[in-house]
Design an enzyme around this catalytic site. Structure first.
Site, PDB file in Angstrom:
ATOM      1  N   GLU A 272      -8.593  -6.925  10.002  1.00  0.00           N
ATOM      2  CA  GLU A 272      -9.133  -5.833  10.600  1.00  0.00           C
ATOM      3  C   GLU A 272      -9.611  -6.307  12.100  1.00  0.00           C
ATOM      4  O   GLU A 272      -9.578  -5.626  12.846  1.00  0.00           O
ATOM      5  CB  GLU A 272     -10.436  -5.050   9.696  1.00  0.00           C
ATOM      6  CG  GLU A 272     -11.163  -3.954  10.494  1.00  0.00           C
ATOM      7  CD  GLU A 272     -12.297  -3.516   9.447  1.00  0.00           C
ATOM      8  OE1 GLU A 272     -12.031  -3.389   8.113  1.00  0.00           O
ATOM      9  OE2 GLU A 272     -13.320  -2.942   9.855  1.00  0.00           O
TER      10      GLU A 272
ATOM     11  N   ARG B  27      -9.203   2.834   8.863  1.00  0.00           N
ATOM     12  CA  ARG B  27      -9.506   1.795  10.128  1.00  0.00           C
ATOM     13  C   ARG B  27      -8.043   1.866  10.901  1.00  0.00           C
ATOM     14  O   ARG B  27      -7.731   0.892  11.439  1.00  0.00           O
ATOM     15  CB  ARG B  27      -9.503   0.402   9.578  1.00  0.00           C
ATOM     16  CG  ARG B  27     -10.863   0.195   8.747  1.00  0.00           C
ATOM     17  CD  ARG B  27     -12.089   0.284   9.615  1.00  0.00           C
ATOM     18  NE  ARG B  27     -13.262   0.421   8.991  1.00  0.00           N
ATOM     19  CZ  ARG B  27     -13.921   1.211   8.503  1.00  0.00           C
ATOM     20  NH1 ARG B  27     -13.500   2.581   8.394  1.00  0.00           N
ATOM     21  NH2 ARG B  27     -14.991   1.048   7.694  1.00  0.00           N
TER      22      ARG B  27
ATOM     23  N   SER C 121     -16.423  -7.252   9.288  1.00  0.00           N
ATOM     24  CA  SER C 121     -15.369  -7.396   8.226  1.00  0.00           C
ATOM     25  C   SER C 121     -14.132  -7.961   8.808  1.00  0.00           C
ATOM     26  O   SER C 121     -13.577  -7.293   9.691  1.00  0.00           O
ATOM     27  CB  SER C 121     -15.059  -6.009   7.435  1.00  0.00           C
ATOM     28  OG  SER C 121     -16.299  -5.642   6.784  1.00  0.00           O
TER      29      SER C 121
HETATM   30  C1  LIG Z   1     -22.611  -7.074  12.464  1.00  0.00           C
HETATM   31  C2  LIG Z   1     -21.326  -6.204  12.528  1.00  0.00           C
HETATM   32  C3  LIG Z   1     -21.095  -5.310  11.805  1.00  0.00           C
HETATM   33  C4  LIG Z   1     -20.202  -4.179  11.681  1.00  0.00           C
HETATM   34  N1  LIG Z   1     -20.146  -3.274  11.036  1.00  0.00           N
HETATM   35  C5  LIG Z   1     -19.025  -2.169  10.944  1.00  0.00           C
HETATM   36  C6  LIG Z   1     -18.892  -1.315  10.072  1.00  0.00           C
HETATM   37  O1  LIG Z   1     -19.913  -0.998   9.191  1.00  0.00           O
HETATM   38  N2  LIG Z   1     -17.736  -0.363   9.989  1.00  0.00           N
HETATM   39  C7  LIG Z   1     -16.920  -0.459  11.370  1.00  0.00           C
HETATM   40  O2  LIG Z   1     -15.963   0.186  11.231  1.00  0.00           O
HETATM   41  N3  LIG Z   1     -16.878  -1.566  12.179  1.00  0.00           N
HETATM   42  C8  LIG Z   1     -18.152  -2.441  11.955  1.00  0.00           C
HETATM   43  N4  LIG Z   1     -18.169  -3.533  13.045  1.00  0.00           N
HETATM   44  C9  LIG Z   1     -17.000  -3.595  13.684  1.00  0.00           C
HETATM   45  C10 LIG Z   1     -17.312  -3.065  15.139  1.00  0.00           C
HETATM   46  O3  LIG Z   1     -18.702  -2.920  15.538  1.00  0.00           O
HETATM   47  C11 LIG Z   1     -16.426  -1.601  15.056  1.00  0.00           C
HETATM   48  O4  LIG Z   1     -15.265  -1.663  14.949  1.00  0.00           O
HETATM   49  C12 LIG Z   1     -16.632  -0.921  16.764  1.00  0.00           C
HETATM   50  O5  LIG Z   1     -16.225   0.313  16.435  1.00  0.00           O
HETATM   51  C13 LIG Z   1     -15.813  -1.770  17.816  1.00  0.00           C
HETATM   52  O6  LIG Z   1     -16.270  -1.071  18.932  1.00  0.00           O
HETATM   53  P1  LIG Z   1     -16.468  -2.010  20.281  1.00  0.00           P
HETATM   54  O7  LIG Z   1     -16.793  -0.936  21.200  1.00  0.00           O
HETATM   55  O8  LIG Z   1     -17.071  -3.025  20.008  1.00  0.00           O
HETATM   56  O9  LIG Z   1     -14.946  -2.461  20.456  1.00  0.00           O
HETATM   57  P2  LIG Z   1     -14.447  -3.779  21.055  1.00  0.00           P
HETATM   58  O10 LIG Z   1     -14.544  -4.812  19.980  1.00  0.00           O
HETATM   59  O11 LIG Z   1     -14.551  -3.914  22.284  1.00  0.00           O
HETATM   60  O12 LIG Z   1     -12.828  -3.298  20.915  1.00  0.00           O
HETATM   61  C14 LIG Z   1     -11.969  -3.360  19.530  1.00  0.00           C
HETATM   62  C15 LIG Z   1     -10.761  -2.444  20.037  1.00  0.00           C
HETATM   63  O13 LIG Z   1     -10.951  -1.157  20.305  1.00  0.00           O
HETATM   64  C16 LIG Z   1     -10.329  -0.921  21.640  1.00  0.00           C
HETATM   65  N5  LIG Z   1     -11.096  -0.354  22.567  1.00  0.00           N
HETATM   66  C17 LIG Z   1     -12.478  -0.404  23.068  1.00  0.00           C
HETATM   67  N6  LIG Z   1     -13.069   0.589  23.622  1.00  0.00           N
HETATM   68  C18 LIG Z   1     -11.879   1.403  23.790  1.00  0.00           C
HETATM   69  C19 LIG Z   1     -11.729   2.665  24.575  1.00  0.00           C
HETATM   70  N7  LIG Z   1     -12.600   3.254  25.485  1.00  0.00           N
HETATM   71  N8  LIG Z   1     -10.393   3.002  24.464  1.00  0.00           N
HETATM   72  C20 LIG Z   1      -9.445   2.619  23.808  1.00  0.00           C
HETATM   73  N9  LIG Z   1      -9.361   1.566  23.329  1.00  0.00           N
HETATM   74  C21 LIG Z   1     -10.645   0.869  23.263  1.00  0.00           C
HETATM   75  C22 LIG Z   1     -10.207  -2.448  22.141  1.00  0.00           C
HETATM   76  O14 LIG Z   1      -9.124  -2.534  23.328  1.00  0.00           O
HETATM   77  C23 LIG Z   1      -9.782  -3.264  20.697  1.00  0.00           C
HETATM   78  O15 LIG Z   1      -8.465  -3.140  20.517  1.00  0.00           O
HETATM   79  C24 LIG Z   1     -19.296  -4.376  12.728  1.00  0.00           C
HETATM   80  C25 LIG Z   1     -19.469  -5.556  13.712  1.00  0.00           C
HETATM   81  C26 LIG Z   1     -20.289  -6.240  13.709  1.00  0.00           C
HETATM   82  C27 LIG Z   1     -20.556  -7.439  14.752  1.00  0.00           C
END
Ligand SMILES: Cc1cc2nc3c(=O)[nH]c(=O)nc-3n(C[C@H](O)[C@H](O)[C@H](O)COP(=O)(O)OP(=O)(O)OC[C@H]3O[C@@H](n4cnc5c(N)ncnc54)[C@H](O)[C@@H]3O)c2cc1C
Length: 299
Positions: free
Chosen positions: A291, A174, A221
């Site tokens: 996380e 992570r 998480s």
């Molecule tokens: C129901 C549920 C289940 C989930 N299951 C998992 C799982 O199994 N495994 C897991 O790892 N995660 C899980 N997640 C968490 C999440 O979906 C992941 O961490 C996902 O990769 C975040 O992507 P996002 O586009 O939503 O990022 P955001 O939430 O928009 O941003 C998260 C971080 O990434 C940065 N960011 C976003 N886009 C960019 C970019 N293009 N360049 C640089 N930085 C950027 C943001 O600035 C921030 O710091 C889950 C979430 C939910 C709600």
């Protein structure tokens, strides 16, 4: 002389929203307003915006699908940059695929499965973008996105383009790419029978809906897995399952999820997270590491 936000907006071509509530963009459905919410239309627009923000000393927050964020009830002071429209294309180049950062990770998983490309089925159902997944080094079922990568094309905080090799990034559990804005990434997946991959995807989606409280808003998480253990187990055994502050609740289904029962505020979620952490520390001497990413909080 132009004020800082006016300097940032000079020549910007995308949508501009002032005081936009961030609860509209987070999976938690929580979060106050951003001073400015900007949606760049392409890479050049994004580069110019980052350069001007850096010159004007304006803080930027990069937003994907908002599925790993807890945003303060008062929102954030600065510019939120929604990068999803910049690039959401998948381009096939011989045995490599190049994927735009705004692509939905689950869509990439479904597409690769259908194309008979291995590695992404385990990431099915993660509700983020590819850019967000690389920033977080998202993963599930023994697979992380960084394992599948070959290189990342990204921007520095002041808008200069760089290409980073996977080894140059230093991914960990992570621990993703920090301090850059991801534009696109290249992967070189192996071929595999499509039926097997579909079977794996269906299995992963089924396990997710059985084990995760998908019926309530959350950010996945809350805590990282501590070495040699599971945060969920420690939280459950510290007696925290079902604990509430306002409408924030430690999920009875999965103790490492804090869900929003409807009207939770960021302050409720934060207070609950702090209490869970305190109880786990008290009972097991383990200091759980967050996380979920916090925006707009001090300290
Ligand atoms: C129901 C549920 C289940 C989930 N299951 C998992 C799982 O199994 N495994 C897991 O790892 N995660 C899980 N997640 C968490 C999440 O979906 C992941 O961490 C996902 O990769 C975040 O992507 P996002 O586009 O939503 O990022 P955001 O939430 O928009 O941003 C998260 C971080 O990434 C940065 N960011 C976003 N886009 C960019 C970019 N293009 N360049 C640089 N930085 C950027 C943001 O600035 C921030 O710091 C889950 C979430 C939910 C709600």
């Amino acid at each position: 002389m132009l004020r800082p936000y006016d300097r940032v907006l000079k020549g910007f071509r995308g949508d501009v929203m002032k005081g936009e509530p961030l609860c509209r963009y987070t999976s938690y459905r929580i979060g106050g307003p951003a001073d400015l919410y900007l949606v760049p239309v392409d890479e050049e627009d994004l580069k110019g915006l980052l350069r001007r923000a850096s010159e004007a000393g304006v803080r930027t927050f990069i937003l994907g699908n908002g599925s790993k964020l807890l945003v303060h009830d008062e929102g954030v002071r600065g510019v939120v940059v929604d990068v999803r429209k910049v690039s959401d294309r998948i381009v096939v180049e011989d045995d490599e695929i190049s994927v735009g950062a705004g692509t939905e990770l689950d869509l990439l998983a479904a597409w690769t499965v259908e194309e008979g490309l291995e590695g992404f089925a385990e990431l099915s159902g993660i509700p983020g973008t590819v850019g967000g997944a690389i920033a977080m080094n998202a993963g599930a079922f023994g697979r992380t996105i960084s394992e599948l990568l070959t290189e990342v094309r990204a921007l520095t905080p002041d808008g200069r383009e760089v290409v980073l090799s996977k080894d140059g990034v230093g991914f960990g559990y992570r621990k993703g790419l920090e301090g850059f804005v991801v534009l696109s990434a290249k992967f070189r997946p192996e071929r595999r029978a499509r039926e097997l991959l579909w079977e794996r995807r269906r299995e992963v989606l089924k396990l997710r809906s059985e084990k995760q409280p998908l019926e309530h808003p959350s950010a996945g998480s809350v805590f990282k897995r501590p070495s040699g253990d599971y945060a969920g187990r420690l939280i459950e055994e510290a007696g925290c399952k079902g604990m509430r502050v306002g409408d924030a609740m430690v999920s009875p289904k999965h103790a490492n999820f804090v869900v929003n029962l409807g009207g939770a505020r960021a302050s409720d979620v934060r207070a609950l997270i702090c209490e869970v952490r305190r109880r786990v520390e008290e009972k097991f001497g383990v200091d759980l590491e967050l996380e979920v990413r916090l925006w707009g909080f001090r300290g």
